[in-house]
Design a protein around this motif. Structure first.
Motif, PDB file in Angstrom:
ATOM      1  N   ARG A  21       0.836  -1.193   0.000  1.00 43.35           N
ATOM      2  CA  ARG A  21       0.000   0.000   0.000  1.00 43.35           C
ATOM      3  C   ARG A  21       0.870   1.243   0.000  1.00 43.35           C
ATOM      4  O   ARG A  21       2.087   1.173   0.116  1.00 43.35           O
ATOM      5  CB  ARG A  21      -0.948  -0.007   1.201  1.00 43.35           C
TER       6      ARG A  21
ATOM      7  N   ARG B 260      -3.546   3.553   0.609  1.00 39.98           N
ATOM      8  CA  ARG B 260      -4.339   2.855  -0.400  1.00 39.98           C
ATOM      9  C   ARG B 260      -3.563   1.639  -0.882  1.00 39.98           C
ATOM     10  O   ARG B 260      -2.356   1.714  -1.105  1.00 39.98           O
ATOM     11  CB  ARG B 260      -4.608   3.796  -1.573  1.00 39.98           C
ATOM     12  N   LEU B 261      -4.263   0.539  -1.075  1.00 37.69           N
ATOM     13  CA  LEU B 261      -3.619  -0.623  -1.669  1.00 37.69           C
ATOM     14  C   LEU B 261      -3.164  -0.261  -3.079  1.00 37.69           C
ATOM     15  O   LEU B 261      -3.958   0.214  -3.895  1.00 37.69           O
ATOM     16  CB  LEU B 261      -4.586  -1.802  -1.725  1.00 37.69           C
TER      17      LEU B 261
END
Length: 299
Positions: free
Chosen positions: A210, A225-226
């Protein structure tokens, strides 16, 4: 040139990038290499694979029959967090995308729980560069405040005499190229070390990869965020000289394909800082049965 041999040679280079035990680090778990020098430099070859998370678990089980588990991996692995510096025009990013034979990048790296990072937390300042097919990494260990003073404040930090030449090189890069923090990456790592004839071999499994494109303080309570789909893991084989034949057999048996993937470039592209390249790991295989916001957001 990287060679594949049935009988691997023993490498004399003992450098590795794994953290040490608490006793060896005087309480600073995850922030010192085995080598006693404060400047760590080593060359090696790196080969990457992108595999399904379920297959990564099976692969780890097979790997454990041949390699020793890194003492810090445990069952959950350990966190690796990096802040990458680049120019306004993303020079280091484009050097990677264009496949230049000589390229480099600057980063500040922390092993462990990022929420525990404070001014005195030891971190690494690293220059990682590629010369043809060989990866070279040089780094020094400093308190986080001093790393920020150098890389963000653009002022020389307090240092040991042995660190001076490297830190002057970092400061020159920052000033001459007007570097700034561009992207952050983080992931959970399981690592395995070679033994006996495989000394110098290191295999890592990185999952929950991430990142973010703002709030770059390592300890910031910010959303990540991935940047690689949740059901994918990045497997890296790192060797000082040769990869043992049993490992090439294992990857061939599972039909693993070598990929060109950079976590830094992945973060840049995932956050829209540059167009997605042909090397970008697509996110179309995200589990559509799950709520998209829960898939894309990770602490």
């Amino acid at each position: 040139m990287l060679k594949w041999f049935r009988k691997p040679a023993v490498s004399a280079a003992g450098s590795s990038d794994q953290p040490l035990s608490g006793a060896e680090m005087d309480g600073d778990q995850g922030h010192r290499l085995r080598a006693p020098s404060k400047l760590h430099a080593f060359n090696r070859y790196e080969i990457k694979y992108l595999v399904d998370a379920a297959e990564a678990v099976e692969l780890r089980q097979e790997i454990e029959q041949r390699l020793d588990r890194d003492r810090h991996s445990g069952d959950a692995g350990y966190g690796v967090w990096s802040v990458y510096y680049d120019t306004r025009q993303l020079r280091f990013y484009w050097e990677k995308i264009e496949g230049l034979k000589f390229r480099r990048k600057l980063r500040v790296r922390h092993y462990g729980d990022r929420f525990a990072v404070g001014d005195d937390t030891p971190v690494f300042i690293e220059i990682k560069q590629r010369v043809n097919r060989v990866t070279q990494k040089r780094r020094v260990r400093l308190p986080y405040r001093d790393a920020l003073r150098l890389c963000d404040g653009r002022q020389m930090a307090e240092h040991a005499p042995s660190q001076r030449a490297f830190l002057e090189e970092v400061l020159d890069l920052v000033l001459r190229l007007d570097l700034r923090a561009v992207a952050m990456t983080g992931y959970q790592r399981h690592a395995y070390l070679g033994r006996d004839a495989d000394v110098g071999l290191r295999v890592t499994f990185d999952h929950r990869v991430r990142g973010r494109d703002r709030d770059f303080h390592l300890g910031a309570d910010a959303e990540n965020r991935l940047i690689v789909p949740a059901r994918k893991a990045i497997v890296e084989v790192k060797a000082n000289e040769r990869v043992p034949y049993w490992l090439t057999d294992l990857t061939a048996k599972r039909n693993l394909q070598v990929v060109r993937v950079s976590k830094y470039c992945q973060s840049v592209e995932a956050h829209g800082l540059a167009p997605r390249s042909i090397f970008h790991v697509p996110d179309h295989d995200l589990d559509l049965g799950r709520d998209r916001s829960s898939v894309l957001s990770e602490a």
